[in-house]
Enzyme design. Structure first.
Site, PDB file in Angstrom:
ATOM      1  CE  LYS A  38     159.018  41.390   1.420  1.00 27.03           C
ATOM      2  NZ  LYS A  38     159.207  43.039   2.135  1.00 27.03           N
ATOM      3  N   GLY A  39     155.626  36.237   3.958  1.00 27.39           N
ATOM      4  CA  GLY A  39     155.417  35.941   5.494  1.00 27.39           C
ATOM      5  C   GLY A  39     155.533  34.229   5.520  1.00 27.39           C
ATOM      6  CD  GLU A  91     149.579  32.090   1.313  1.00 25.28           C
ATOM      7  OE1 GLU A  91     150.301  32.641   2.228  1.00 25.28           O
ATOM      8  OE2 GLU A  91     148.995  32.502   0.562  1.00 25.28           O
ATOM      9  CG  ASP A  92     151.404  34.284   5.910  1.00 23.58           C
ATOM     10  OD1 ASP A  92     150.680  33.863   4.923  1.00 23.58           O
ATOM     11  OD2 ASP A  92     152.117  35.220   5.754  1.00 23.58           O
ATOM     12  CG  ASP A  95     141.830  37.341   6.022  1.00 26.06           C
ATOM     13  OD1 ASP A  95     141.076  36.912   6.931  1.00 26.06           O
ATOM     14  OD2 ASP A  95     142.100  38.334   5.693  1.00 26.06           O
ATOM     15  CE  LYS A 123     143.104  36.700  10.260  1.00 25.80           C
ATOM     16  NZ  LYS A 123     143.011  38.187   9.760  1.00 25.80           N
ATOM     17  CG  PHE A 144     145.479  42.529  11.578  1.00 26.27           C
ATOM     18  CD1 PHE A 144     145.549  42.201  10.483  1.00 26.27           C
ATOM     19  CD2 PHE A 144     146.764  42.938  11.968  1.00 26.27           C
ATOM     20  CE1 PHE A 144     146.466  42.424   9.245  1.00 26.27           C
ATOM     21  CE2 PHE A 144     147.914  43.258  10.960  1.00 26.27           C
ATOM     22  CZ  PHE A 144     147.496  42.897   9.695  1.00 26.27           C
ATOM     23  CB  VAL A 145     147.382  37.100  13.941  1.00 25.25           C
ATOM     24  CG1 VAL A 145     146.400  36.659  14.825  1.00 25.25           C
ATOM     25  CG2 VAL A 145     147.294  36.557  12.298  1.00 25.25           C
ATOM     26  CG  ASP A 151     153.690  42.229   6.959  1.00 22.57           C
ATOM     27  OD1 ASP A 151     153.169  41.453   6.495  1.00 22.57           O
ATOM     28  OD2 ASP A 151     153.981  43.583   6.510  1.00 22.57           O
ATOM     29  NE  ARG A 157     157.456  40.939   6.423  1.00 21.35           N
ATOM     30  CZ  ARG A 157     156.434  40.571   5.481  1.00 21.35           C
ATOM     31  NH1 ARG A 157     155.611  39.346   5.927  1.00 21.35           N
ATOM     32  NH2 ARG A 157     155.921  41.343   4.724  1.00 21.35           N
TER      33      ARG A 157
HETATM   34  P1  IMP Z   1     143.788  36.399   1.621  1.00 27.48           P
HETATM   35  O1  IMP Z   1     142.601  37.412   2.240  1.00 27.48           O
HETATM   36  O2  IMP Z   1     143.204  34.886   1.929  1.00 27.48           O
HETATM   37  O3  IMP Z   1     143.689  36.535   0.312  1.00 27.48           O
HETATM   38  O4  IMP Z   1     144.869  36.865   2.438  1.00 27.48           O
HETATM   39  C1  IMP Z   1     145.928  37.790   1.965  1.00 27.48           C
HETATM   40  C2  IMP Z   1     147.078  38.039   2.865  1.00 27.48           C
HETATM   41  O5  IMP Z   1     146.677  38.946   3.597  1.00 27.48           O
HETATM   42  C3  IMP Z   1     147.849  36.728   3.545  1.00 27.48           C
HETATM   43  O6  IMP Z   1     148.409  36.051   2.784  1.00 27.48           O
HETATM   44  C4  IMP Z   1     148.638  37.772   4.552  1.00 27.48           C
HETATM   45  O7  IMP Z   1     149.666  38.128   3.822  1.00 27.48           O
HETATM   46  C5  IMP Z   1     147.738  38.753   4.618  1.00 27.48           C
HETATM   47  N1  IMP Z   1     146.809  38.780   6.150  1.00 27.48           N
HETATM   48  C6  IMP Z   1     145.675  38.262   6.116  1.00 27.48           C
HETATM   49  N2  IMP Z   1     145.196  38.162   7.593  1.00 27.48           N
HETATM   50  C7  IMP Z   1     146.478  38.742   8.029  1.00 27.48           C
HETATM   51  C8  IMP Z   1     146.604  38.988   9.354  1.00 27.48           C
HETATM   52  O8  IMP Z   1     145.849  38.864  10.245  1.00 27.48           O
HETATM   53  N3  IMP Z   1     147.742  39.599   9.922  1.00 27.48           N
HETATM   54  C9  IMP Z   1     148.731  39.609   8.878  1.00 27.48           C
HETATM   55  N4  IMP Z   1     148.461  39.488   7.497  1.00 27.48           N
HETATM   56  C10 IMP Z   1     147.333  38.990   6.969  1.00 27.48           C
HETATM   57 MG    MG Z   2     150.904  35.899   2.748  1.00 23.38          MG
END
Ligand code: IMP
Ligand code: MG
Length: 184
Positions: A38-39, A91-92, A95, A123, A144-145, A151, A157
């Site tokens: 949803k982000g 993408e929001d 990470d 990140k 962590f944002v 969220d 959100r």
């Molecule tokens: P990935 O680690 O790049 O696979 O990220 C997976 C998902 O983790 C992202 O799409 C976000 O939904 C969530 N996420 C990662 N870092 C944060 C953060 O700092 N705050 C909130 N959600 C996060």
């Molecule tokens: Mg996401």
């Protein structure tokens, strides 16, 4: 444990306008913007309104089998056929890059003409798999944002800005920052 503001509403607005200009310049022939639910919805909504071209939009939802493993599956698929089309995954946040790597693999198998990523937040320091993110709003550190779509347990959100959350406090109480951020 306060949640300091990391990116103000004004800064977000400027970043979104810049990305919208870049995308409008790159995709004069049209583009499909795919947001990940949803982000990514908050970002996508502002992004398209700042664009000077008329993109198509579509949505994907993924669910992870086990958090942090990158093993995800698509639980809501696209409605548009992306074969031979220019596609930008919106993408929001990127990470570890595990989710994105999976999604890029899935989408590229459908034979798009081009496939790029536009992420509001990157990140980079947390990356496990190298992931090509062509359009980046803001590079952030290892924190962590919350807010603007991001969220913790479905909270925060709808903040109009991005704050740095206290993950330990949130794990103990997901509502930890509510009073301070929403004045309740
Ligand atoms: P990935 O680690 O790049 O696979 O990220 C997976 C998902 O983790 C992202 O799409 C976000 O939904 C969530 N996420 C990662 N870092 C944060 C953060 O700092 N705050 C909130 N959600 C996060
Ligand atoms: Mg996401």
């Amino acid at each position: 444990m306060p949640a300091p503001v990391l990116i103000t509403a004004e800064e977000l607005h400027a970043g979104v306008e810049r990305l919208a200009s870049e995308l409008s310049l790159s995709y004069g022939d049209g583009v499909i913007l795919v947001a990940v639910l949803k982000g990514g919805v908050w970002f996508l909504a502002d992004l398209v309104r700042a664009m000077s071209i008329n993109p198509e939009v579509d949505f994907l939802a993924v669910s992870s089998y086990a958090p942090g493993t990158g093993r995800v599956r698509i639980v809501k698929d696209l409605e548009i056929d992306i074969h031979d089309r220019d596609v930008v995954l919106v993408e929001d946040i990127v990470d570890t890059g595990l989710t994105l790597t999976y999604l890029l693999g899935e989408l590229s198998r459908r034979g798009p003409r081009s496939l790029e990523v536009c992420a509001l937040l990157d990140k980079g320091c947390r990356r496990i798999v190298p992931t090509p993110v062509r359009y980046v709003g803001f590079e952030i550190g290892d924190e962590f944002v919350l807010g603007y779509g991001l969220d913790f347990a479905e909270r925060y959100r709808n903040l109009g800005f991005v704050v740095s959350g206290d993950l330990e406090a949130l794990r103990a109480d997901p509502d930890a920052h509510l009073a301070e951020l929403f004045g309740r």
